[in-house]
Each structure stands twice: as structure tokens, then as C-alpha cells.
Design a protein around this motif. Structure first.
Motif, PDB file in Angstrom:
ATOM      1  N   SER A 327      -0.389   6.532  10.863  1.00  0.00           N
ATOM      2  CA  SER A 327       1.253   6.514  11.198  1.00  0.00           C
ATOM      3  C   SER A 327       1.895   7.157  10.304  1.00  0.00           C
ATOM      4  N   LEU A 328       1.361   7.611   9.164  1.00  0.00           N
ATOM      5  CA  LEU A 328       1.980   8.338   8.098  1.00  0.00           C
ATOM      6  C   LEU A 328       2.053   9.814   8.171  1.00  0.00           C
ATOM      7  N   GLU A 329       3.002  10.320   7.826  1.00  0.00           N
ATOM      8  CA  GLU A 329       2.909  11.756   7.357  1.00  0.00           C
ATOM      9  C   GLU A 329       2.094  12.045   6.156  1.00  0.00           C
ATOM     10  N   TYR A 338       9.041  12.164  -1.581  1.00  0.00           N
ATOM     11  CA  TYR A 338       8.168  11.804  -0.204  1.00  0.00           C
ATOM     12  C   TYR A 338       7.417  10.325   0.092  1.00  0.00           C
ATOM     13  N   LEU A 339       6.954  10.107  -1.367  1.00  0.00           N
ATOM     14  CA  LEU A 339       6.513   8.458  -1.406  1.00  0.00           C
ATOM     15  C   LEU A 339       7.430   7.473  -0.898  1.00  0.00           C
ATOM     16  N   PHE A 340       8.789   7.717  -1.569  1.00  0.00           N
ATOM     17  CA  PHE A 340       9.715   6.398  -1.085  1.00  0.00           C
ATOM     18  C   PHE A 340      10.261   6.719   0.179  1.00  0.00           C
ATOM     19  N   ILE A 394     -10.201   1.575   1.726  1.00  0.00           N
ATOM     20  CA  ILE A 394      -9.323   2.782   2.589  1.00  0.00           C
ATOM     21  C   ILE A 394     -10.440   3.756   2.908  1.00  0.00           C
ATOM     22  N   ASN A 395     -11.244   4.233   2.109  1.00  0.00           N
ATOM     23  CA  ASN A 395     -12.249   5.209   2.525  1.00  0.00           C
ATOM     24  C   ASN A 395     -13.043   4.872   3.511  1.00  0.00           C
ATOM     25  N   ALA A 396     -13.762   3.645   3.539  1.00  0.00           N
ATOM     26  CA  ALA A 396     -14.633   2.820   4.421  1.00  0.00           C
ATOM     27  C   ALA A 396     -13.963   3.204   5.799  1.00  0.00           C
ATOM     28  N   HIS A 520     -27.416  13.484  14.586  1.00  0.00           N
ATOM     29  CA  HIS A 520     -27.585  13.177  13.304  1.00  0.00           C
ATOM     30  C   HIS A 520     -28.164  11.694  13.128  1.00  0.00           C
ATOM     31  N   HIS A 521     -29.120  11.737  12.128  1.00  0.00           N
ATOM     32  CA  HIS A 521     -29.910  10.503  11.957  1.00  0.00           C
ATOM     33  C   HIS A 521     -29.959  10.074  10.502  1.00  0.00           C
ATOM     34  N   PHE A 522     -30.206   9.031  10.169  1.00  0.00           N
ATOM     35  CA  PHE A 522     -30.180   8.237   8.999  1.00  0.00           C
ATOM     36  C   PHE A 522     -31.398   7.367   8.864  1.00  0.00           C
ATOM     37  N   LEU A 540     -30.467  13.271   8.174  1.00  0.00           N
ATOM     38  CA  LEU A 540     -31.065  14.403   9.025  1.00  0.00           C
ATOM     39  C   LEU A 540     -30.043  14.794  10.070  1.00  0.00           C
ATOM     40  N   SER A 541     -29.969  16.100  10.055  1.00  0.00           N
ATOM     41  CA  SER A 541     -28.965  16.694  11.303  1.00  0.00           C
ATOM     42  C   SER A 541     -29.674  17.597  11.965  1.00  0.00           C
ATOM     43  N   ILE A 542     -29.329  17.684  13.322  1.00  0.00           N
ATOM     44  CA  ILE A 542     -29.968  18.672  14.002  1.00  0.00           C
ATOM     45  C   ILE A 542     -28.953  19.515  14.925  1.00  0.00           C
ATOM     46  N   THR A 625     -24.282  17.723  -8.992  1.00  0.00           N
ATOM     47  CA  THR A 625     -23.689  16.462  -8.531  1.00  0.00           C
ATOM     48  C   THR A 625     -23.194  16.315  -7.060  1.00  0.00           C
ATOM     49  N   TYR A 626     -23.552  15.383  -6.277  1.00  0.00           N
ATOM     50  CA  TYR A 626     -22.898  15.346  -5.088  1.00  0.00           C
ATOM     51  C   TYR A 626     -21.303  14.950  -5.115  1.00  0.00           C
ATOM     52  N   GLY A 627     -20.833  14.420  -6.324  1.00  0.00           N
ATOM     53  CA  GLY A 627     -19.431  14.007  -6.540  1.00  0.00           C
ATOM     54  C   GLY A 627     -19.462  12.825  -7.284  1.00  0.00           C
ATOM     55  N   CYS A 657     -11.024  14.170  -7.177  1.00  0.00           N
ATOM     56  CA  CYS A 657      -9.691  13.561  -6.991  1.00  0.00           C
ATOM     57  C   CYS A 657      -9.593  12.435  -6.018  1.00  0.00           C
ATOM     58  N   PHE A 658      -8.267  11.910  -5.928  1.00  0.00           N
ATOM     59  CA  PHE A 658      -8.154  10.985  -4.719  1.00  0.00           C
ATOM     60  C   PHE A 658      -8.280  11.776  -3.604  1.00  0.00           C
ATOM     61  N   PRO A 659      -8.766  11.177  -2.534  1.00  0.00           N
ATOM     62  CA  PRO A 659      -9.591   9.896  -2.383  1.00  0.00           C
ATOM     63  C   PRO A 659     -11.077   9.914  -2.594  1.00  0.00           C
TER      64      PRO A 659
HETATM   65  C1  LIG Z   1       0.437   5.212  -4.620  1.00  0.00           C
HETATM   66  C2  LIG Z   1       0.989   3.811  -4.584  1.00  0.00           C
HETATM   67  C3  LIG Z   1       1.071   3.175  -5.826  1.00  0.00           C
HETATM   68  C4  LIG Z   1       1.003   3.153  -3.428  1.00  0.00           C
HETATM   69  C5  LIG Z   1       1.236   3.820  -2.249  1.00  0.00           C
HETATM   70  C6  LIG Z   1       0.579   2.966  -1.025  1.00  0.00           C
HETATM   71  C7  LIG Z   1       0.321   4.152  -0.063  1.00  0.00           C
HETATM   72  C8  LIG Z   1       1.528   4.703   0.818  1.00  0.00           C
HETATM   73  C9  LIG Z   1      -0.856   4.615   0.098  1.00  0.00           C
HETATM   74  C10 LIG Z   1      -1.210   5.748   0.920  1.00  0.00           C
HETATM   75  C11 LIG Z   1      -2.797   6.029   0.794  1.00  0.00           C
HETATM   76  C12 LIG Z   1      -3.130   6.935   1.709  1.00  0.00           C
HETATM   77  C13 LIG Z   1      -2.137   7.944   2.540  1.00  0.00           C
HETATM   78  C14 LIG Z   1      -4.272   7.249   1.585  1.00  0.00           C
HETATM   79  C15 LIG Z   1      -5.391   8.504   2.397  1.00  0.00           C
HETATM   80  C16 LIG Z   1      -6.435   8.270   2.111  1.00  0.00           C
HETATM   81  C17 LIG Z   1      -7.687   9.012   3.078  1.00  0.00           C
HETATM   82  C18 LIG Z   1      -7.046   9.932   3.808  1.00  0.00           C
HETATM   83  C19 LIG Z   1      -8.787   8.946   2.632  1.00  0.00           C
HETATM   84  C20 LIG Z   1      -9.944   9.612   3.372  1.00  0.00           C
HETATM   85  C21 LIG Z   1     -11.246   9.246   3.085  1.00  0.00           C
HETATM   86  C22 LIG Z   1     -12.162  10.017   3.778  1.00  0.00           C
HETATM   87  C23 LIG Z   1     -13.573   9.894   3.175  1.00  0.00           C
HETATM   88  C24 LIG Z   1     -13.801   8.876   2.055  1.00  0.00           C
HETATM   89  C25 LIG Z   1     -14.757  10.329   4.018  1.00  0.00           C
HETATM   90  C26 LIG Z   1     -16.025  10.075   3.731  1.00  0.00           C
HETATM   91  C27 LIG Z   1     -17.006  10.967   4.248  1.00  0.00           C
HETATM   92  C28 LIG Z   1     -18.249  11.145   3.766  1.00  0.00           C
HETATM   93  C29 LIG Z   1     -18.499  10.609   2.503  1.00  0.00           C
HETATM   94  C30 LIG Z   1     -19.143  11.811   4.798  1.00  0.00           C
HETATM   95  C31 LIG Z   1     -20.318  11.919   4.361  1.00  0.00           C
HETATM   96  C32 LIG Z   1     -21.277  12.313   5.306  1.00  0.00           C
HETATM   97  C33 LIG Z   1     -22.598  12.225   5.129  1.00  0.00           C
HETATM   98  C34 LIG Z   1     -22.986  12.084   3.869  1.00  0.00           C
HETATM   99  C35 LIG Z   1     -23.366  12.946   6.037  1.00  0.00           C
HETATM  100  C36 LIG Z   1     -24.325  11.908   6.584  1.00  0.00           C
HETATM  101  C37 LIG Z   1     -25.364  12.731   7.539  1.00  0.00           C
HETATM  102  C38 LIG Z   1     -26.378  12.064   8.277  1.00  0.00           C
HETATM  103  C39 LIG Z   1     -26.311  10.976   8.563  1.00  0.00           C
HETATM  104  C40 LIG Z   1     -26.970  13.062   8.851  1.00  0.00           C
END
Ligand SMILES: CC(C)=CCC/C(C)=C/C=C/C(C)=C/C=C/C(C)=C/C=C/C=C(C)/C=C/C=C(C)/C=C/C=C(\C)CCC=C(C)C
Ligand SMILES: NC(=O)c1ccc[n+]([C@@H]2O[C@H](COP(=O)([O-])OP(=O)(O)OC[C@H]3O[C@@H](n4cnc5c(N)ncnc54)[C@H](O)[C@@H]3O)[C@@H](O)[C@H]2O)c1
Length: 705
Positions: A327-329, A338-340, A394-396, A520-522, A540-542, A625-627, A657-659
């Protein structure tokens, strides 16, 4: 003033080049059979200028062979056409300077050196990787000018000679040519320099460009995209990394990839994936994550009827968060106006998000669900390098809901098209992207980041510097002589580098895949405890299931990856390294053969194995690294830094960086970064007092993580 003229010839027309001494014909530009290919002939009969006979930009500025005697440079997918064309490659040469180049008599006197920049031989004598800077000293009579060469645009001046593709889809590169490693003066400086053209960097760059900023992106490799790039071999187009595309629908506010492309006037055709991922799990548990949420829930509750109520409650909580986000921009959470404003317009949604910010998915799942197998499935489902207990809620929620809301959609032509389109869009907005531009340091003066230095000595300056390299690379390698700021030390205390991965790109005979195979398979067939172990889970991706144009007829692509640490691959003699690659790949093939595709091994017609060393080299990521991954249990997203850094005018973007990790996640970090930078350079509203207060508040919140 010499007389110059390039007929701005469309493909298949002649282009002429004149100087005041004589006429030099640059020859015919002939696109070959695809948009990516064209040939550029230079007529040897001419009195000067290039004595190269043929440049073939087949697969980018990638593969060069040099033919001493006949004065030609040819890239022909690394394959010499005949023996006489083969030149011995300077093994491990950092720079290939073709000083032994034999100019034909017509050319002598004009130049004596053609430098192909940083050329690294690949794995055979006839192969080079990447051309880099092609330096062509130009006769003094060639001072300034510009022109069009079919699909190419050429600009030259005393110091510079730039050959640039007009369309990123035609040629994926910009090649800078300079006589003497020239410097772009500070008076010409840009609003922002972006180091790296991963999706994070490209989204930041394009968003800034559409706000009116002049941006320069410097990419070390020869094409854009980083982990979301592509490569081509033997008629196959392989995705380098990402194949599962979230945020690529035409619905809602969270389709950040679609929005990033639309911002620069691009739209890509996508193919909806009916099953996000097919999970093959211990105890023969098989779960298909259907695009339709109701079908997925029906399948899950059918497998775990005793957990029906818990399943509904857990996923409903995910939807609550997803709906609040949707629902957010979406803009910079580091920008107070922006945040406020968002808090004012959508107080409930913002408070919902603030409530979940420090929470992890595994804890919430455990509130409702007890079955250990189902909890392990949720661990696998959040597709991060860690389990759900360490994954921010939030990421999940993003991952678990977007796959049903907008669905997973695959871009026609491959994932690499996203970065190519963004790079094209960037150039269309009047900004620039240079490839083979390896930034080795960020220039800091009086505590402010003011520019960057490249490995070839060039320097570029800008009002702001944005690094799409990981934070470890940015603060550990690019900021030379600077102490690591306290904020970065804290980040490194909370987050470690996730392991890298081993990838196998394969071409297989189509018959080996049973009908109705999912894309896609896991696969984790035996033991749940191996979920996070190296070589435990197989992804695995095909993609050819969705887009058959990515492989030759009658073939499919299998793109397999599994986590692996660089330590496993370092210090091995070449022979042992190759043998180990074969061994590990063999084991994975056996597992897939047993679980999914009997006869897989004998159906393989093409195979390339990449190790963590490969990813370090091509993606320029520390240890490949993957991250980032949390060192222990994190407080949700609380500890994740945003885009500003302790160094004035230096920003970071991307998965440290976030997220966090994920293509859509780095796209969001790009959007946030562009907004914060735009405010700082006066392209968006800003309040210095509120800024200071919010940045202090966010800094304090991070200390609680
Ligand atoms: C700042 C303060 C103090 C407070 C404030 C409160 C608020 C307003 C907050 C807000 C927040 C926000 C807007 C946040 C946002 C967030 C986001 C957009 C996030 C996103 C996330 C995403 C993610 C984590 C994604 C991930 C994905 C992945 C890891 C993927 C992977 C894939 C793979 C590994 C592939 C698999 C393959 C096969 C199975 C074949
Ligand atoms: N969905 C999937 O299957 C999948 C697979 C792999 C990766 N990914 C995602 O992609 C994300 C990474 O995106 P990103 O935008 O953060 O980064 P990225 O690593 O994709 O791109 C960084 C770019 O910066 C360039 N670069 C680095 N250092 C440089 C330097 N010094 N000079 C010039 N260029 C330099 C690299 O060459 C690369 O192109 C990861 O989080 C990962 O989750 C997803």
C-alpha cells in the motif's frame, strides 16, 4: 580542420571516413544474424587509420584474436577460422599489448600500438576473455569529431576515442579509448558515479537519471547485470545467477523490476510460471508452490492436515505484512519528509511494518506450527542462505506472498535482458555506462568521497559516489587508507559473508525431461540437517521450459547451483581444481539423476562448472559471496544498514544494504538510494534538520540489533 564525415549509415550501408590527406574508408557495417552481432570492416586499401581488417563483435567485446600478418582483429567466438589465424595467447598476461603488430605499409606512421587492455586467456590457447580498453593512438590530424557507424557511434577528440553502441541490445558495451589514460576534468563531473552495474546499481542509476541527474556507471565486466547477467555459448543463453524473478508483474506497488524498467521507458515480455518452485524433500515429501494461493494452501494442508489452522494463520500474517508494504509508495526510509508523509497517509500500515521490522519469520511460524517437517519446509521456502529463524519476517512475507500476488514471471530472452534494458534506458536518459572500467579506489578528500580511480589510471569525479560493490569490498578494498568506520564495523559484527556457490550450466537433450516438468526445483532428498550445509540443497532452474528460444532446438538448459565456500577451492593446482570440479558436478548429477531425471548424465551435450573462484572473478564479490548473512539470530531487519555511509557523499547499494539478498530486494535498495542521493544533490525535497534527526534515530536503532 580536417574534413571528417561518417555517413550516419543504417545497417548494411557503407560508412565513409575522410581526413584531409586522403580518404579512408572504414568500410561496411554488416549486422550478422542477430541484433547482438555486427561486423565492422576496415578497408586495408586505405591510406591510413585502422589497419584492422575486421572487427567482429560477435559476443560483445569479449573475445579477440589478433592476426599479426593480415592486420586484423577478429572475434569469432574464440575459435580461429584456420590455423594461420591462431595466435598464441599470452597466458596470464594482464595486458596484451600488441607491439609485435605488423602494420601494413599503408598504415605505418600512424600508430604502432594496439592495446587490447586487460586480456586474460581463458582455458585454451585460442581463447581470450574480454577485450577491455582498445587503445588506438590516432594521427595528429584527427582532432575532434563524431559520427555514426551503423549500429555504432564514434566520438573522438585529442585525448579520447569512444566507440559506443547506440543500442544496448545491439552491442553490450562501451569501449573507452584514450591516448594517454586521460582524465575527465572535475568541471565535467557527474552528479553521481555508480560503481558496478548489478541490478542494485542500475536501478539506482536509472532512477537518478530520470530525476534529471547525470550519472556515470562504471562496470568492471563487459556487460551489465552482475549476478543477474547472462552469457552465451554454443547457441545457449545462460542466466549467470538469478532465474526466479519476484517483483516482475503488472500488479501493485511491489513490482519493482517492472517499475524500474518502465521508469526508463522499457517493458519486457514475460512468461508466467505456473509453479514457482517444486520442492523435493526428505521422506519423499514433494510440494509444488502453485501460482494460485488457494491451490498452494490446498496442497500444503493436504500434506499436513493436522497443521491446517497453523498454516492458515502463518501465511495470513505474511499477507498482512505484504499488503501493508504493497500500500506504500516505496522510497528512501532514510528520507524524513517521505517517511513522515507515509506515516501520516498510512499510519496503520506503517505501524504494522515498524512492528515487524525487528522480527524473524521462524519465530512467527513457531507460534502457529509445531510439526518439525513443516517448519523445515518453511526454512527451505524462504529461499535465503539461512533458515527462517534468521530470516526477517518482512523479507519472508515478500517472498511468500509476491509469488502468488504478482506471480513469478520469466523475461523472454533471459534474465540478462533486464540489465541490458536498464542500461539502454540509462543511456537514453543521457547518462553513461562504461564497461571494463574496474574501479580500484574511491577518492576521498577532506572526508568526502569525490571521485574514483580505475585500474588503468583514469579518474572520474562526481558530486556523489554510489558503490554497488559489497560493503566488504567497498570498505575493505576500495577505500584505501581509510579506517573502517564504526558503523561498518558494527555491520561486520552483525553480518558475515554468506558462502558462495557452485554452479553448473548444462545443455541436455530435451527427451530426458519428463512431460510437465516444472521450471524451478529445490532438491534436498535425504536429510533435513543438510539444508544449510555446503552442497546440501540443490537449486535447479530449467528456463527453457518457459522460453525455448534460450537453447538450440531439441535441447534444454539446466542451471544448477548449490552453496559452496571459496576455501574449498583455493590453493589447488590447476589439475586438481579441474578434477575437483568434475567430481563435485558428478555427485550432483548423480543426485539429480536418481531423484528427478533418469538418464541425465548421458543426455548432457554441454556443461560448464563455475566455482566460488569463478564468482569472485566475474562478479567482483569478496570470496564470491552470495551476500550478507546474519552471524547469529538477527533482530529482523533492524541491523541492516541503509544507503548512506559514514563517509560524506558515499552511498552503498545492493545486497549488503537494507533489505538484503534477492534481485527484488536490491532493486528496492536502488530505489531508496536514488531517492536519498537525489535529495542530497537538490533534485528532491530535503530538510537538513529532520535528516540529521532521522539518521541519528536510525543509527541508534541499529545499535539495538
Ligand atoms: C524506518 C523505521 C524506523 C520505521 C519505518 C516503518 C516502515 C514504514 C517500514 C517500511 C519498510 C519497507 C517499505 C520495507 C520494504 C521491504 C522490501 C521491499 C523487502 C523486499 C525483500 C525481498 C526479498 C528479501 C527477496 C528475496 C529473494 C530471494 C532471496 C530469492 C532467492 C531466489 C533463489 C535463491 C532462487 C531459488 C531457485 C530455485 C529454487 C531454482
Ligand atoms: N534469484 C537468484 O537465483 C539469484 C542468484 C544469484 C544472485 N542473485 C541476487 O543478486 C543480488 C546481487 O545484486 P547486486 O546489485 O547487489 O550486485 P551484483 O553482485 O549482482 O552486481 C555488482 C556489480 O558490480 C560490479 N563491480 C563490483 N566491484 C566493482 C568495481 N570495483 N569496479 C567496477 N565494477 C564493479 C560487478 O562486476 C557486478 O556487475 C544478490 O543479492 C543475489 O540475491 C539472485
Amino acid at each position: 580542420m580536417p574534413e571528417f564525415g561518417f555517413s550516419s549509415a543504417p545497417a548494411n550501408h557503407n560508412s565513409q571516413f575522410f581526413n584531409h590527406h586522403s580518404t579512408t574508408k572504414l568500410g561496411t557495417i554488416r549486422p550478422t544474424n542477430s541484433e547482438h552481432k555486427f561486423k565492422f570492416f576496415v578497408d586495408k586499401k586505405s591510406t591510413g587509420f585502422l589497419c584492422s581488417k575486421l572487427w567482429d563483435f560477435n559476443s560483445g567485446f569479449n573475445n579477440f584474436q589478433f592476426f599479426g600478418e593480415c592486420c586484423a582483429i577478429q572475434s569469432n567466438r574464440c575459435r580461429p577460422r584456420s590455423k594461420k589465424h591462431k595466435v598464441s595467447c599470452l597466458k596470464h598476461a594482464k595486458t596484451l599489448v600488441l607491439n609485435d603488430y605488423q602494420p601494413c605499409s599503408m598504415c605505418s606512421g600512424f600508430y604502432s600500438t594496439i592495446q587490447l587492455g586487460t586480456l586474460r586467456p581463458r582455458n585454451s590457447e585460442s581463447k581470450f576473455l574480454s577485450g577491455g580498453v582498445l587503445t588506438i593512438p590516432i594521427s595528429n590530424s584527427f582532432k575532434h569529431g563524431s559520427g555514426n557507424l551503423g549500429l555504432c557511434e564514434v566520438n573522438w577528440s585529442n585525448k579520447k576515442f569512444v566507440l559506443r553502441s547506440k543500442s544496448v541490445l545491439s552491442v553490450d558495451k562501451v569501449v573507452e579509448r584514450e591516448e594517454s589514460g586521460g582524465e575527465l576534468g572535475r568541471e565535467n563531473s557527474h552528479d553521481a558515479i555508480v560503481i558496478g552495474s548489478g541490478i542494485g546499481g542500475l536501478v539506482a542509476a536509472t532512477q537518478l537519471a530520470v530525476k534529471g541527474a547525470r550519472v556515470l556507471v562504471l562496470e568492471k565486466y563487459v556487460i551489465p547485470g552482475g549476478s543477474s547477467g547472462y552469457y552465451q555459448r554454443d547457441g545457449y543463453t545462460f542466466d549467470v545467477g538469478s532465474s526466479v524473478m519476484f517483483g516482475f508483474s503488472n500488479k501493485g506497488n511491489l513490482n519493482l523490476i517492472t517499475q524500474a524498467l518502465a521508469a526508463v521507458g522499457c517493458e519486457m515480455q514475460v512468461i508466467p510460471d505456473p509453479t514457482t518452485v517444486h520442492f523435493h524433500l526428505p521422506n519423499n515429501l514433494s510440494i509444488q508452490v502453485h501460482r494460485e494461493y488457494s491451490e498452494f494452501i490446498a496442497e500444503l494442508t493436504n500434506k499436513f492436515p493436522h497443521e491446517k489452522e497453523g498454516i492458515l494463520k502463518f501465511y495470513s500474517e505474511c499477507w498482512k505484512i505484504f499488503n501493508a508494504l504493497n500500500s506504500l509508495e516505496l522510497k528512501s526510509l532514510e528520507e524524513p519528509i517521505y517517511l513522515f508523509g507515509q506515516f501520516f497517509q498510512k499510519p496503520l500500515e506503517c505501524l504494522t511494518l515498524a512492528y515487524y521490522l525487528p522480527q524473524n519469520a521462524g519465530d512467527i511460524a513457531r507460534k502457529y506450527i509445531k510439526d518439525p517437517q513443516l517448519l523445515s519446509f518453511i526454512d527451505a521456502e524462504v529461499v535465503s542462505t539461512v533458515n527462517a529463524l534468521q530470516t526477517p519476517m518482512i523479507n519472508a512475507s515478500m517472498v511468500l506472498c509476491d509469488r502468488h500476488f504478482g506471480g513469478i514471471n520469466y523475461p523472454v530472452g533471459g534474465v540478462g535482458g533486464i540489465a541490458k534494458s536498464l542500461a539502454k534506458g540509462l543511456v537514453d536518459q543521457g547518462s553513461e555506462i562504461f564497461y571494463k572500467a574496474n574501479v580500484t579506489s574511491i577518492i576521498v578528500e577532506q572526508g568526502k568521497a569525490v571521485g574514483v580511480r580505475l585500474s588503468d589510471g583514469r579518474e572520474y569525479f562526481a558530486k556523489t559516489i554510489i558503490s554497488n560493490a559489497t560493503r566488504w569490498d567497498t570498505f575493505g578494498k576500495l577505500l584505501k587508507g581509510e579506517c573502517i568506520p564504526k558503523e561498518e564495523e558494527n555491520f561486520q559484527k552483525l553480518y558475515v559473508k554468506a558462502p558462495s556457490f557452485l554452479s553448473i550450466h548444462m545443455g541436455v537433450k530435451a527427451e530426458v525431461l519428463p512431460p510437465d516438468t516444472d521450471c524451478h526445483h529445490f532438491v534436498l532428498e535425504i536429510d533435513w540437517t543438510r539444508l544449510e550445509e555446503p552442497y546440501g540443497s540443490i537449486f535447479l532452474s530449467i528456463p527453457t521450459i518457459l522460453d525455448s528460444s534460450l537453447a538450440p532446438e531439441g535441447r534444454h538448459i539446466l542451471h544448477i547451483f548449490t552453496t559452496s565456500s571459496i576455501e574449498d577451492w583455493e590453493g589447488l593446482p590447476r589439475k586438481d581444481y579441474e578434477a575437483k570440479k568434475e567430481l563435485v558436478a558428478d555427485e550432483i548429477i548423480s543426485r539429480l539423476e536418481k531423484k528427478l531425471f533418469p538418464g541425465l548424465r548421458s543426455s548432457i551435450v554441454f556443461m560448464e562448472v563455475g566455482t566460488p573462484k569463478t564468482h569472485r572473478r566475474f562478479l567482483a564479490r569478496d570470496k564470491g559471496t552470495y551476500g550478507p548473512m546474519p552471524r547469529s539470530t538477527p533482530k529482523g531487519l533492524l541491523g541492516m544498514p541503509f544507503n548512506t555511509t559514514a563517509i560524506d557523499r558515499l552511498y552503498c547499494v545492493g545486497d549488503s544494504c537494507f533489505p538484503g539478498q534477492g534481485v527484488i530486494a536490491v532493486a528496492f535498495s536502488g530505489v531508496m538510494c536514488a531517492h536519498r542521493v537525489a535529495a542530497d544533490i537538490g533534485l528532491e525535497k530535503k530538510s537538513p534538520i529532520l535528516d540529521a534527526a532521522l539518521l541519528r534515530l536510525l543509527g541508534w536503532l541499529r545499535t539495538l540489533a
